[in-house]
Design a protein around this motif. Structure first.
Motif, PDB file in Angstrom:
ATOM      1  N   ASN A 223     116.497 -30.305 122.054  1.00 17.71           N
ATOM      2  CA  ASN A 223     116.923 -31.658 122.378  1.00 17.71           C
ATOM      3  C   ASN A 223     118.102 -32.063 121.502  1.00 17.71           C
ATOM      4  O   ASN A 223     118.139 -31.742 120.314  1.00 17.71           O
ATOM      5  CB  ASN A 223     115.760 -32.622 122.170  1.00 17.71           C
ATOM      6  CG  ASN A 223     114.540 -32.140 122.914  1.00 17.71           C
ATOM      7  OD1 ASN A 223     114.528 -32.128 124.135  1.00 17.71           O
ATOM      8  ND2 ASN A 223     113.528 -31.692 122.197  1.00 17.71           N
ATOM      9  N   TYR A 224     119.045 -32.763 122.109  1.00 16.91           N
ATOM     10  CA  TYR A 224     120.257 -33.189 121.410  1.00 16.91           C
ATOM     11  C   TYR A 224     120.349 -34.696 121.484  1.00 16.91           C
ATOM     12  O   TYR A 224     120.125 -35.299 122.538  1.00 16.91           O
ATOM     13  CB  TYR A 224     121.497 -32.568 122.068  1.00 16.91           C
ATOM     14  CG  TYR A 224     121.488 -31.069 122.018  1.00 16.91           C
ATOM     15  CD1 TYR A 224     122.064 -30.399 120.949  1.00 16.91           C
ATOM     16  CD2 TYR A 224     120.901 -30.326 123.036  1.00 16.91           C
ATOM     17  CE1 TYR A 224     122.050 -29.014 120.899  1.00 16.91           C
ATOM     18  CE2 TYR A 224     120.882 -28.946 122.988  1.00 16.91           C
ATOM     19  CZ  TYR A 224     121.462 -28.296 121.916  1.00 16.91           C
ATOM     20  OH  TYR A 224     121.439 -26.936 121.869  1.00 16.91           O
ATOM     21  N   PHE A 225     120.709 -35.313 120.371  1.00 12.36           N
ATOM     22  CA  PHE A 225     120.896 -36.751 120.293  1.00 12.36           C
ATOM     23  C   PHE A 225     122.357 -36.976 119.936  1.00 12.36           C
ATOM     24  O   PHE A 225     122.756 -36.824 118.781  1.00 12.36           O
ATOM     25  CB  PHE A 225     119.926 -37.352 119.283  1.00 12.36           C
ATOM     26  CG  PHE A 225     118.494 -37.044 119.643  1.00 12.36           C
ATOM     27  CD1 PHE A 225     117.813 -37.849 120.541  1.00 12.36           C
ATOM     28  CD2 PHE A 225     117.856 -35.918 119.138  1.00 12.36           C
ATOM     29  CE1 PHE A 225     116.509 -37.549 120.911  1.00 12.36           C
ATOM     30  CE2 PHE A 225     116.552 -35.619 119.499  1.00 12.36           C
ATOM     31  CZ  PHE A 225     115.877 -36.434 120.388  1.00 12.36           C
ATOM     32  N   VAL A 226     123.128 -37.320 120.957  1.00 13.43           N
ATOM     33  CA  VAL A 226     124.587 -37.379 120.855  1.00 13.43           C
ATOM     34  C   VAL A 226     125.013 -38.806 120.517  1.00 13.43           C
ATOM     35  O   VAL A 226     124.658 -39.740 121.243  1.00 13.43           O
ATOM     36  CB  VAL A 226     125.235 -36.935 122.185  1.00 13.43           C
ATOM     37  CG1 VAL A 226     126.745 -36.945 122.078  1.00 13.43           C
ATOM     38  CG2 VAL A 226     124.720 -35.560 122.598  1.00 13.43           C
TER      39      VAL A 226
ATOM     40  N   TYR B 133     122.843 -41.024 122.801  1.00 16.92           N
ATOM     41  CA  TYR B 133     122.610 -40.530 124.165  1.00 16.92           C
ATOM     42  C   TYR B 133     121.769 -39.260 124.064  1.00 16.92           C
ATOM     43  O   TYR B 133     122.252 -38.227 123.613  1.00 16.92           O
ATOM     44  CB  TYR B 133     123.941 -40.239 124.851  1.00 16.92           C
ATOM     45  CG  TYR B 133     123.794 -39.896 126.307  1.00 16.92           C
ATOM     46  CD1 TYR B 133     123.630 -40.882 127.258  1.00 16.92           C
ATOM     47  CD2 TYR B 133     123.812 -38.571 126.718  1.00 16.92           C
ATOM     48  CE1 TYR B 133     123.493 -40.568 128.591  1.00 16.92           C
ATOM     49  CE2 TYR B 133     123.673 -38.251 128.058  1.00 16.92           C
ATOM     50  CZ  TYR B 133     123.506 -39.247 128.990  1.00 16.92           C
ATOM     51  OH  TYR B 133     123.367 -38.936 130.316  1.00 16.92           O
ATOM     52  N   PRO B 134     120.481 -39.318 124.449  1.00 20.85           N
ATOM     53  CA  PRO B 134     119.632 -38.128 124.343  1.00 20.85           C
ATOM     54  C   PRO B 134     119.822 -37.170 125.519  1.00 20.85           C
ATOM     55  O   PRO B 134     120.034 -37.591 126.659  1.00 20.85           O
ATOM     56  CB  PRO B 134     118.222 -38.705 124.341  1.00 20.85           C
ATOM     57  CG  PRO B 134     118.332 -40.009 125.044  1.00 20.85           C
ATOM     58  CD  PRO B 134     119.736 -40.504 124.843  1.00 20.85           C
ATOM     59  N   LEU B 135     119.761 -35.892 125.214  1.00 20.58           N
ATOM     60  CA  LEU B 135     119.844 -34.825 126.204  1.00 20.58           C
ATOM     61  C   LEU B 135     118.706 -33.853 125.909  1.00 20.58           C
ATOM     62  O   LEU B 135     118.611 -33.325 124.797  1.00 20.58           O
ATOM     63  CB  LEU B 135     121.197 -34.120 126.103  1.00 20.58           C
ATOM     64  CG  LEU B 135     121.477 -33.014 127.097  1.00 20.58           C
ATOM     65  CD1 LEU B 135     121.545 -33.583 128.515  1.00 20.58           C
ATOM     66  CD2 LEU B 135     122.788 -32.334 126.748  1.00 20.58           C
ATOM     67  N   PHE B 136     117.825 -33.631 126.875  1.00 20.48           N
ATOM     68  CA  PHE B 136     116.620 -32.825 126.672  1.00 20.48           C
ATOM     69  C   PHE B 136     116.706 -31.515 127.447  1.00 20.48           C
ATOM     70  O   PHE B 136     117.178 -31.492 128.584  1.00 20.48           O
ATOM     71  CB  PHE B 136     115.385 -33.594 127.127  1.00 20.48           C
ATOM     72  CG  PHE B 136     115.281 -34.953 126.503  1.00 20.48           C
ATOM     73  CD1 PHE B 136     114.952 -35.096 125.172  1.00 20.48           C
ATOM     74  CD2 PHE B 136     115.533 -36.095 127.251  1.00 20.48           C
ATOM     75  CE1 PHE B 136     114.865 -36.346 124.591  1.00 20.48           C
ATOM     76  CE2 PHE B 136     115.449 -37.351 126.686  1.00 20.48           C
ATOM     77  CZ  PHE B 136     115.110 -37.477 125.351  1.00 20.48           C
TER      78      PHE B 136
END
Length: 135
Positions: free
Chosen positions: A82-85, A92-95
């Motif tokens: 998971n990335y928290f941009v 902006y979370p990306l899972f």
């Protein structure tokens, strides 16, 4: 022996085509990454922080990562990354989630990339596939 720390980086240099007025370094960018993992090959969790940079500046805010894997069988693991941009409006979370099929000399990943925008569309996520070969 369950704690691992790593530091890495990526450097990219793209040369502008037929542009004599552009400084040579303008196509340079990359990322500097630090990660810490706790666990074993069977079960682990990883957290990381990454800063992007270009030829003349460093990102103001870091990207945060959090992931892990859990081996559920001899040849199968469940995984998430998971990335928290950082954005001007917050985070902006990306899972990413899926399965890793493990072989003797290679592994094969099958999963989905998801975020809040895709969830509003009632989509499970965007499929992704990857393969790793050990040599």
């Amino acid at each position: 022996d369950k704690l691992y720390v790593g530091v890495s980086g990526l450097y990219v240099n793209v040369m502008p085509a037929n542009d004599k007025d552009t400084p040579e370094q303008e196509g340079t960018f990359g990322v500097v990454i630090g990660q810490i993992t706790y666990g074993t090959v069977e079960t682990n969790v990883t957290a990381g922080i990454a800063w992007g940079y270009s030829w003349d500046s460093m990102a103001e805010k870091p990207l945060i990562t959090l992931g892990g894997s859990w081996r559920v069988g001899k040849r199968l693991s469940l995984m998430t990354e998971n990335y928290f941009v950082p954005t001007d409006d917050g985070i902006y979370p990306l899972f990413m989630y899926g399965m890793r099929f493990i072989g003797q000399k290679m592994s094969f990943d099958l999963g989905f990339i998801d975020n809040a925008d895709l969830a509003k569309l009632d989509l499970v996520g965007i499929p992704f596939v990857s393969m790793t070969i050990n040599f």
